[in-house]
Write a protein that holds these residues in place. Structure first.
Motif, PDB file in Angstrom:
ATOM      1  N   TYR A  79      84.364 -53.176  23.593  1.00 21.44           N
ATOM      2  CA  TYR A  79      84.296 -52.355  24.586  1.00 21.44           C
ATOM      3  C   TYR A  79      85.460 -51.910  25.130  1.00 21.44           C
ATOM      4  N   LYS A  80      86.565 -50.714  24.658  1.00 24.46           N
ATOM      5  CA  LYS A  80      87.634 -50.575  25.661  1.00 24.46           C
ATOM      6  C   LYS A  80      88.646 -51.555  25.547  1.00 24.46           C
ATOM      7  N   GLY A  81      88.492 -52.198  24.083  1.00 24.89           N
ATOM      8  CA  GLY A  81      89.861 -52.862  23.482  1.00 24.89           C
ATOM      9  C   GLY A  81      89.248 -53.901  23.591  1.00 24.89           C
ATOM     10  N   GLN A  82      88.522 -54.562  24.355  1.00 26.22           N
ATOM     11  CA  GLN A  82      87.198 -55.789  24.534  1.00 26.22           C
ATOM     12  C   GLN A  82      86.991 -56.558  24.113  1.00 26.22           C
ATOM     13  N   ARG A  83      86.803 -57.414  23.242  1.00 27.39           N
ATOM     14  CA  ARG A  83      85.351 -58.011  22.057  1.00 27.39           C
ATOM     15  C   ARG A  83      84.833 -58.735  23.297  1.00 27.39           C
ATOM     16  N   ILE A  84      82.967 -57.366  23.182  1.00 29.78           N
ATOM     17  CA  ILE A  84      81.938 -57.627  23.903  1.00 29.78           C
ATOM     18  C   ILE A  84      81.022 -58.996  23.136  1.00 29.78           C
ATOM     19  N   ASN A  85      80.843 -58.292  22.368  1.00 26.21           N
ATOM     20  CA  ASN A  85      79.271 -59.453  21.518  1.00 26.21           C
ATOM     21  C   ASN A  85      79.802 -59.701  20.077  1.00 26.21           C
ATOM     22  N   MET A  86      78.949 -60.400  19.497  1.00 29.54           N
ATOM     23  CA  MET A  86      79.060 -59.857  17.622  1.00 29.54           C
ATOM     24  C   MET A  86      77.554 -60.399  17.156  1.00 29.54           C
ATOM     25  N   ILE A  87      77.378 -60.693  16.233  1.00 35.96           N
ATOM     26  CA  ILE A  87      75.868 -60.784  15.499  1.00 35.96           C
ATOM     27  C   ILE A  87      76.336 -61.916  14.496  1.00 35.96           C
ATOM     28  N   GLU A  88      75.957 -62.887  13.925  1.00 37.26           N
ATOM     29  CA  GLU A  88      76.510 -64.289  12.715  1.00 37.26           C
ATOM     30  C   GLU A  88      75.239 -64.571  12.007  1.00 37.26           C
ATOM     31  N   ASP A  89      74.955 -64.606  10.526  1.00 38.78           N
ATOM     32  CA  ASP A  89      74.184 -65.272   9.967  1.00 38.78           C
ATOM     33  C   ASP A  89      73.028 -63.665   9.662  1.00 38.78           C
ATOM     34  N   TYR A  90      73.695 -62.218   9.390  1.00 34.26           N
ATOM     35  CA  TYR A  90      72.737 -61.066   9.510  1.00 34.26           C
ATOM     36  C   TYR A  90      72.334 -61.031   8.441  1.00 34.26           C
ATOM     37  N   GLY A  91      72.985 -61.119   7.218  1.00 30.90           N
ATOM     38  CA  GLY A  91      73.161 -60.353   5.760  1.00 30.90           C
ATOM     39  C   GLY A  91      72.442 -59.168   4.794  1.00 30.90           C
ATOM     40  N   GLU A  92      72.652 -58.185   6.091  1.00 35.56           N
ATOM     41  CA  GLU A  92      72.583 -57.430   5.575  1.00 35.56           C
ATOM     42  C   GLU A  92      73.734 -55.777   5.504  1.00 35.56           C
ATOM     43  N   LEU A  93      75.024 -56.097   5.465  1.00 32.46           N
ATOM     44  CA  LEU A  93      76.305 -55.152   5.979  1.00 32.46           C
ATOM     45  C   LEU A  93      76.680 -55.104   4.894  1.00 32.46           C
TER      46      LEU A  93
END
Length: 385
Positions: A79-93
């Motif tokens: 958001y506005k150039g700053q990392r705000i979150n992430m997902i890991e080990d989702y496996g459906e991308l």
């Protein structure tokens, strides 16, 4: 090749091939007409979701692993150039080259016995005599017609008076850059960016040998999206981009409510079927093409039904009802008054990104997702954060 078919499909993208494949699989003679000669270039980030995979496997008798060139099990949110979150080990991308993806779908349809007419533009559709007139002068008769010819649909304009109005669409620009020419360290997962452009978002998607860097926003004469993309690219790559830019319009919540008329059905982008929040379009294209074919097959089979009722029942329950809810969320995500609240809720929650991915995969719906966001936002507001 014949000049008369039970079913005629205008447009050989995912929605058109899904419809044609379903017709042919059920023994119905069908022809696809497309103004392009395949393989043809298709502007798209190339992201494929779990919903796309499930739709593909439900309809096409083929191997999903043949349809994409790169997969990831994590993603980053900014958001506005700053990392705000992430997902890991989702496996459906999954990520594909759309030129190859669309051509593979078309090959599957042809292998089922679908006739094709390439490089022919539709000039006129005479719904009274049920004749499709091509620019070359050729005429093809049909009993049912599927309009799958994209955002600037000739079928939609002529049959249901759905005119193309750029102010109701988003405009997307993207670049494809070789991995060795990208300044940052190698990316192994997709990146989604919010707040860098008004009423829109940006993305960086990894492929086998390249990255797709793009940005889209609701069309506006006052927004220079080319300049915005160049700034966005330079910030990601630490160097300016000097190559070719490609752009295209995409539906942005303006899905059609009138989709059936005179034995003609609109599907895919011709009906405006791109999710206004996630940008998902391929899954809805495939699904709508399949639903249209199923409606026609039911009518042909002699059942006491008509294609209007059959198609609209699926269109409403599986697609347009969800899009109506998505439009509500779109206002919150992209409004300058509420975007910061939504993004703050996203940044403070460990589960929100996973709920977002469940939405993309079709494992949850907008009713549940909106409820989750509302609860997260209320907690933040009442805590004074």
């Amino acid at each position: 090749m014949k000049n008369s078919y039970t079913c005629l499909v205008v447009g050989a993208g995912p929605s058109g091939t899904a419809a044609a494949y379903t017709f042919a699989k059920n023994g119905i003679d069908v022809c696809i007409v497309d103004k392009a000669i395949f393989p043809r270039e298709k502007l798209c980030g190339g992201g494929l979701t779990g919903r796309t995979k499930n739709s593909f496997l439900d309809i096409f008798d083929s191997n999903w692993e043949d349809m994409f060139e790169y997969s990831a099990n994590s993603a980053l949110f900014y958001y506005k150039g700053q990392r705000i979150n992430m997902i890991e080990d989702y496996g459906e991308l999954y990520f594909c080259n759309r030129i190859k993806f669309d051509n593979r779908l078309l090959d599957l349809a042809i292998s089922r016995g679908v006739d094709v007419v390439f490089g022919e533009r539709v000039e006129v559709i005479d719904t009274e005599s049920k004749v499709c007139k091509l620019a070359s002068g050729r005429q093809i008769r049909y009993r049912y017609l599927i309009g799958a010819d994209g955002v600037n649909s000739v079928v939609a304009r002529q049959v249901v008076s759905r005119k193309f109005n750029r102010n109701r669409y988003a405009y997307a620009l993207q670049v494809e850059i070789k991995k060795e020419d990208y300044g940052k360290t190698e990316l192994t997962r997709p990146e989604l960016y919010f707040g860098d452009i008004n009423k829109g978002y940006g993305w960086v998607f990894p492929k086998r040998n390249s990255y797709t860097v793009g940005m889209c926003s609701q069309y506006s004469k006052t927004v220079d999206i080319r300049k915005k993309l160049m700034e966005f690219f330079a910030a990601r790559n630490c160097a300016p981009y000097k190559g070719r830019l490609t752009g295209h319009y995409i539906p942005f919540g303006n899905y059609a409510e009138r989709v059936v008329e005179n034995d003609v059905i609109l599907v895919g982008d011709a009906a405006g079927l791109v999710d206004p929040v996630t940008g998902e379009g391929v899954a809805y294209a495939i699904e709508s093409g399949y639903y249209a074919a199923e409606a026609v097959i039911a009518a042909i089979s002699g059942k006491n039904c008509n294609i209007d009722t059959e198609y609209k029942s699926k269109y409403y329950t599986a697609i347009s009802q969800e899009f109506a809810r998505a439009n509500l969320l779109q206002q919150a995500i992209y409004s300058r008054y509420t975007q910061a609240i939504v993004m703050h809720a996203l940044s403070r929650s460990k589960t929100m990104p996973y709920h977002y991915m469940d939405l993309l995969s079709g494992d949850s719906n907008y009713k549940d997702f909106i409820s989750i966001i509302q609860n997260k936002a209320k907690k933040l507001i009442f805590k004074g954060r």
